[in-house]
Design an enzyme around this catalytic site. Sequence first.
Site, mmCIF file in Angstrom:
data_model
loop_
_atom_site.group_PDB
_atom_site.id
_atom_site.type_symbol
_atom_site.label_atom_id
_atom_site.label_comp_id
_atom_site.label_asym_id
_atom_site.label_seq_id
_atom_site.Cartn_x
_atom_site.Cartn_y
_atom_site.Cartn_z
ATOM 1 N N GLY A 94 88.681 97.804 38.236
ATOM 2 C CA GLY A 94 89.263 96.801 39.132
ATOM 3 C C GLY A 94 88.393 96.659 40.383
ATOM 4 N N GLN A 96 88.958 97.127 43.346
ATOM 5 C CA GLN A 96 89.094 98.202 44.334
ATOM 6 C C GLN A 96 88.708 99.568 43.759
ATOM 7 O OE1 GLN A 96 89.175 98.140 47.406
ATOM 8 N NE2 GLN A 96 89.532 95.954 47.618
ATOM 9 N N SER A 97 87.950 99.572 42.693
ATOM 10 C CA SER A 97 87.599 100.832 42.037
ATOM 11 C C SER A 97 86.686 101.715 42.891
ATOM 12 C CB SER A 97 86.891 100.514 40.719
ATOM 13 O OG SER A 97 86.206 101.650 40.243
ATOM 14 N N ASN A 98 87.080 102.983 43.034
ATOM 15 C CA ASN A 98 86.207 103.968 43.685
ATOM 16 C C ASN A 98 84.979 104.228 42.824
ATOM 17 O OD1 ASN A 98 87.953 104.601 45.945
ATOM 18 N ND2 ASN A 98 89.290 105.593 44.426
ATOM 19 N N VAL A 100 83.403 102.208 40.757
ATOM 20 C CA VAL A 100 82.402 101.138 40.822
ATOM 21 C C VAL A 100 81.646 101.224 42.155
ATOM 22 C CG1 VAL A 100 82.064 98.645 40.902
ATOM 23 C CG2 VAL A 100 83.608 99.643 39.204
#
Length: 357
Positions: A94, A96-98, A100
């Site tokens: 997503g 807001q992925s940490n 990524v």
Amino acid sequence: MTDFSPVTADDRFASRQALIDRYTNLIPRHILGHYPTPLLYANRLSKELGKVELWFKRDDLISFGFGGNKIRGLEVMLADALSQNADWLVTGAGAQSNHVRATAAVAAHAGLNCTAVYWGKPPASVDGNFRLCKMLNAHFHFTHDDDRASVDSHILLVADKLRQQGRQPYPIPRGGACAMGVLGHVLAVFELYRQCLDQGLEPDAIVLAVGSGGTYAGWLLGIRLLNLPWKMLCYTVSREPEQVSQQVAGLATEAAALLKLDWTFSANDAPIYGGFIGQGYGIPSSEAAAAIKRVGRAEGILLDPVYTGKAMAGFLSGLQNNYFESYKKIVFIHTGGEPAFFVGTGDWLDDGHTASE
Ligand SMILES: *Cc1c(COP(=O)(O)O)cnc(C)c1O
């Protein structure tokens, strides 16, 4: 009940250290953070809780790219990618992925390109981890499909396209959940074990927030490798518990195979608590908000609303219900995730609010 070995001249210590040396040498790693991360006793919170002594393993303080557990997996994947002459990391989740955001930082550091594959449409506001990815110059690819699993096929599509253009992509599965990444978390177990020896701490249990399962798989494998008496108290923040246990067992089995160990993990080996997801993955819950405030106000330690806040809510509820009476010393793995604090208005923290996007 514990057979945890003491600090000095003990056979099991010697053999555990030999195992650590052996497997550390087998695991490729391009170190980006400073280790070990602090292992800190939560004095005021432990007093308040009354029932257990609680430590925080501060992987939120991994000193690279805003830290968090994802860096550990990526250190192994980066070593693997460089050995294959990759020039482009492709991963997704997503917006807001940490994971990524951590991948974008790793790519920048190594001079590689990075494509972030996100499910759904571009978000209305550029904040939190998404803002950081933009600043880090990641390429973005949106699946325009609200099914989170749509990311999986699109990662492969993007990688194929890059190959056709003469690039050398290194695809990383959604959330970083792959056998190579799992090995990075095995090294975290070794690190905590050494630290416990140094501090004279014999933990009974480890608390962990679980998303895509790679981290838990590494803890399972590491604990089995060293034959440690640590129980894992794990809380899913996204999928149903049965599904997560399967996924974790599969990843642990695959990672063991990379170490040439013919070990099989079953879903029974990877128990997981459900019930604390709230309205859904990434949506703050009122229990998580309460847990975050409690820990923040007692210790000045900042949990996040997506992972660690929900795991802490689950753990505190279990404590209150006397689920953990045989456990006295507990280590909570703070896996990071603070950029989520800087998304939206933060009204989920207000008393009386239950949830918001
Ligand atoms: C990704 C993540 C986790 C869970 O790790 P998985 O390997 O996906 O299970 C926990 N905490 C934070 C802050 C994370 O970003």
